[in-house]
Design an enzyme around this catalytic site. Structure first.
Site, PDB file in Angstrom:
ATOM      1  N   HIS A   1      27.451 -21.757  91.567  1.00  0.00           N
ATOM      2  CA  HIS A   1      28.852 -21.058  92.171  1.00  0.00           C
ATOM      3  C   HIS A   1      28.639 -21.058  93.672  1.00  0.00           C
ATOM      4  O   HIS A   1      27.387 -21.151  94.290  1.00  0.00           O
ATOM      5  CB  HIS A   1      28.741 -19.832  91.351  1.00  0.00           C
TER       6      HIS A   1
ATOM      7  N   CYS B   1      25.791 -10.263  90.951  1.00  0.00           N
ATOM      8  CA  CYS B   1      26.235 -11.422  90.934  1.00  0.00           C
ATOM      9  C   CYS B   1      27.120 -11.834  89.324  1.00  0.00           C
ATOM     10  O   CYS B   1      26.382 -11.276  88.347  1.00  0.00           O
ATOM     11  CB  CYS B   1      25.500 -12.562  90.815  1.00  0.00           C
TER      12      CYS B   1
ATOM     13  N   CYS C   1       6.227  26.815  76.545  1.00  0.00           N
ATOM     14  CA  CYS C   1       7.683  26.876  76.358  1.00  0.00           C
ATOM     15  C   CYS C   1       8.158  26.857  75.181  1.00  0.00           C
ATOM     16  O   CYS C   1       9.279  26.955  74.843  1.00  0.00           O
ATOM     17  CB  CYS C   1       8.094  25.655  77.152  1.00  0.00           C
TER      18      CYS C   1
HETATM   19 ZN    ZN Z   1       5.640  23.327  77.453  1.00  0.00          ZN
HETATM   20 ZN    ZN Z   2      25.992 -14.863  92.867  1.00  0.00          ZN
END
Ligand code: ZN
Ligand code: ZN
Ligand code: ZN
Ligand code: ZN
Ligand code: ZN
Ligand code: ZN
Ligand code: ZN
Lengths: 197, 588
Positions: free
Chosen positions: B315, B292, B242
């Site tokens: 919490h 969260c 390539c």
């Molecule tokens: Zn290549």
């Molecule tokens: Zn949470």
């Protein structure tokens, strides 16, 4: 530099047997009689929708002529899968990579004429026309005939004259026009159709 | 380690050799071809010779003139084997017809010269002496031929200029073209020759221009495998398939996707960097972990993602303990989660890929330091005189580091959804991924160790310590080489080998590094022992010809007319020669 000596000879040769081939090449007027800008004329081939028409082809010779192909395009509007209905551009191999310096303007015009009798819808220039040619040949042929009548017949009765004639017979103008178009401009067929429908 | 403790100096190259390796940048990747490498550098100067080699084969086999052979070869894209296969399968007439070759007996040509001939092109009568008849039998006047050739050369069609006659497929004789065009347009005749010459590169599957910019002027010819990586004599290493930078063990497609992704994602990655938030306590950037909005820093500080304020660690659905910015809510949107997961996955691989690429760049700077260390060590009065282990260790480090860094984009695609989603079940994928990652981690650990030892300031150490480091470096070199090889085995057999649909070829593992293409020998008959027939070997920029050195068994190397840039290291030292770059099983 265009080989003018050869172009002169070609014109002479071609116009010599115009009676046989029907093909002519003239200098394009309005162009200071330049040998690089010509008009070719070919008759529509018999037994095709182009029969009866005379088609003008605009020819421009490139500097390298005859080592480079002449540039040709229809000046007369024509309905054909390999010719643009807009610009008149022609899709033909000998006008491109298959050009040979041994060909002449006349042989090229003959090839264009042959293309009118034998379209190649698989290698289209005008996709719309090609589609129609493949899917609905009847409509294609009618349209092509109508275009021939309308644009390629200068000598015989023009389309407007036919319209006038049929309207005078008492048919409404809009109907006359659409009927004429559907039968490719053929006056007698149109009359038949108008009477029956 | 046992392999290397005994035997000592005899097993390694002389100091001189290893120093040569350091002094000459051209030869510092110590690739020693097993039987002569399979890729060649074709310079502007050797292009003619390269082409002639193939022309000669076809001319001899079919008893053809050069231009016929060239016409055939251009038609078959310089694939001599393919041409011969068509010849065997379909016969000579077919072969010639396809390519536009018309061969006639010489007697038929210009057997009779007419006084005047009418030329069909210019439509003039011209003297028979000003007419040229091509082998197809068509004759036209010289002026017309010349004009035709000029138009075709300017159109860029030098390689296949056909006869002027309509529908004649014959290719015109290049000698006729050259002679006629030269008379009117010497520059164009030269251009024509260059076009013909360069067709050897442009129309040839096995030859490609080196992709260096600015262009080094070279082309590379490979022998039988297009899926390989080569190094041009200008130093550029590239994938022959390539033409991108060398990227094995990624396939070309993987590499293309990866480089594109790296370009596209760089903005997204920036975005995420902008969107990490500094911890209110220690100010380190903290990423949001999951949906969260209560995030916590590694320092232990918890804070609110929305406002960045410090909070307590608890919490509820509605509030974080110790905090009430009032904007806290769980983000449960599945799509966002998924996009983020993809991005994190990419970043995981990209970070590692980049870390190793960066290390590679840093280690490249070690060459200079290593040279100093070796010269310091040499000044010491020591029983250790051979320091090839230092350079060998360094180059082993380069190569393994390279494999390691490209193994990350490989893994990204191998175990991701982009390419092989339908090729494996999730369970299969997990097993394979574990297998691969085990190997990758082992390699990683050993590469880092090797790097650590190579970077030690061992030139300042006492001899015992130097000996220890030497053992470590030698040992780790062998281990990393083996691990690389194992990883390639796994890639080629377990991973890519089991695929149904993917067409993923990778350049094979080269224990000795990417092969350096050698200068094409200007002598075009390899079997020809007669050196007088060989022109002076061309020796361009930095390629050293070494006429003084014993070149192994001499003529066994490319017919004795070698302009090789490689020292023939194996062989000259006898049976006990060992290359530390070789894997352990060879060393035994
Ligand atoms: Zn290549
Ligand atoms: Zn949470
Ligand atoms: Zn002539
Ligand atoms: Zn011919
Ligand atoms: Zn190069
Ligand atoms: Zn913190
Ligand atoms: Zn908050």
């Amino acid at each position: 530099m265009v080989d003018f000596a050869r172009v002169q000879k070609e014109l002479h040769e071609c116009n010599k047997d115009i009676e046989v081939s029907g093909i002519s090449i003239k200098l394009k007027e309005d162009n200071n009689n330049s040998l690089t800008h010509l008009t070719g004329t070919i008759p529509g081939p018999l037994a095709t929708p182009y029969e009866g028409g005379n088609f003008n082809i605009d020819i421009v010779l490139p500097d390298g002529y005859p080592f480079e192909p002449p540039r040709m395009q229809f000046a007369t509007k024509v309905w054909h899968p390999n010719i643009s209905s807009q610009s008149g551009a022609i899709c033909l191999d000998i006008l491109k990579d298959q050009w040979s310096p041994a060909l002449t303007l006349k042989t090229a015009l003959l090839s264009v004429q042959a293309l009118l009798s034998a379209p190649e819808p698989d290698d289209p220039q005008d996709a719309v026309v090609a589609q129609q040619y493949l899917r609905d040949y009847q409509t294609f042929a009618a349209t092509a005939r109508y275009w021939t009548e309308t644009f390629a017949r200068s000598s015989t009765l023009g389309i407007e004259d036919k319209v006038k004639k049929l309207v005078e017979m008492g048919f409404p103008e809009a109907q006359v026009r659409s009927t004429l178009e559907s039968v490719g401009g053929d006056e007698n067929m149109a009359l038949e159709k108008l009477c029956s429908g | 380690m046992d392999d290397c403790t005994s035997g000592e100096e005899d097993y390694y190259y002389s100091d001189r050799d290893s120093l040569d390796g350091l002094e000459n940048d051209e030869s510092d990747v110590q690739w020693v071809p097993p039987k002569g490498p399979s890729s060649k550098v074709i310079t502007k100067e050797s292009l003619l010779a390269a082409q002639r080699e193939d022309l000669r084969r076809v001319m001899e086999l079919l008893s053809l003139r050069e231009f016929h052979a060239r016409t055939l070869l251009i038609h078959y894209r310089w694939d001599v084997e393919k041409l011969f296969a068509v010849l065997v399968e379909k016969g000579k007439p077919f072969l010639f017809d396809e390519a536009g070759v018309t061969v006639v007996e010489k007697d038929d040509l210009d057997s009779f010269i007419f006084a005047t001939v009418s030329c069909d092109i210019c439509m003039e009568d011209v003297p028979g002496t000003a007419v040229t008849k091509m082998e197809c039998g068509h004759n036209f006047c010289n002026d017309c031929w010349t004009e035709h050739f000029i138009v075709k050369i300017n159109e860029g069609q030098s390689k296949r200029i056909r006869c002027m006659a309509h529908k004649c497929n014959a290719i015109c004789d290049e000698a006729v073209i050259r002679n006629l065009v030269r008379k009117r347009h010497p520059d164009l005749a030269e251009k024509f020759d260059r076009f013909l010459l360069e067709s050897y590169i442009e129309d040839n599957k096995m030859v490609k221009w080196c992709p260096s910019t600015p262009h080094c002027g070279n082309a590379i010819r490979v022998e039988d495998d297009e899926f390989c990586e080569v190094e041009c004599s200008c130093g550029l290493q590239f994938c022959f398939s390539c033409l991108a930078d060398a990227h094995s063990p990624c396939s070309c497609l993987m590499w293309e996707l990866w480089t594109k992704k790296c370009r596209d994602e760089s903005e997204t990655v920036n975005w995420i960097t902008v969107h990490t938030k500094p911890c209110p306590k220690c100010h380190k950037p903290v990423e949001k972990n999951g949906g969260c909005n209560l995030v916590s820093c590694i320092c232990g500080q918890a804070f609110c993602w929305l406002c960045g304020g410090a909070t307590g660690r608890d919490h509820t659905w509605s509030r974080i303990n110790g905090h009430s910015c009032g904007r806290y809510k769980e983000d449960r949107e599945k799509n966002a989660e998924r996009a983020k997961r993809d991005l994190y996955r990419y970043m995981h691989y990209h970070n590692r890929y980049k870390a190793h690429t960066d290390s590679f760049k840093l280690e490249s700077n070690l060459k200079e330091t290593i040279r100093e260390k070796v010269s310091n060590l040499e000044k010491k009065d020591s029983r250790l005189r051979d320091f090839s282990w230092v350079t060998n260790g360094l180059y082993r480090l380069f190569r393994s580091r390279r494999v390691l860094s490209y193994s990350y984009p490989f893994a990204f695609y191998m175990f991701g959804d982009d390419l092989f989603k339908d090729e494996m079940t999730n369970a299969e994928r997990e097993i394979k991924q574990n297998l691969f990652e085990d190997q990758q981690q082992q390699l990683e650990a050993n590469v880092e160790k090797l790097s650590k030892f190579v970077e030690e300031p061992f030139d300042q150490f006492a001899e015992d310590k130097v000996m220890q480091i030497r053992m470590q470096v030698i040992n780790l070199s062998v281990i990393t080489d083996n691990l690389c090889k194992k990883m390639y085995d796994c890639i080629e057999n377990e991973l890519l080998g089991s695929l149904q649909f993917g067409i993923h070829n990778i350049a094979p593992y080269q224990s000795k590094g990417i092969e350096k293409a050698t200068e094409l020998s200007v002598c075009w008959n390899p079997k020809d022992e007669n050196t007088e027939k060989c022109p002076t070997p061309y020796s361009p920029n930095g390629i050293v010809t070494e006429p003084g050195r014993p070149s192994g068994s001499g003529s066994s190397y490319e017919g004795g007319c070698s302009s090789r840039n490689k020292r023939p290291r194996t062989g000259s030292l006898g049976s006990c020669t060992i290359d530390l770059n070789l894997p352990a099983d060879v060393i035994d």
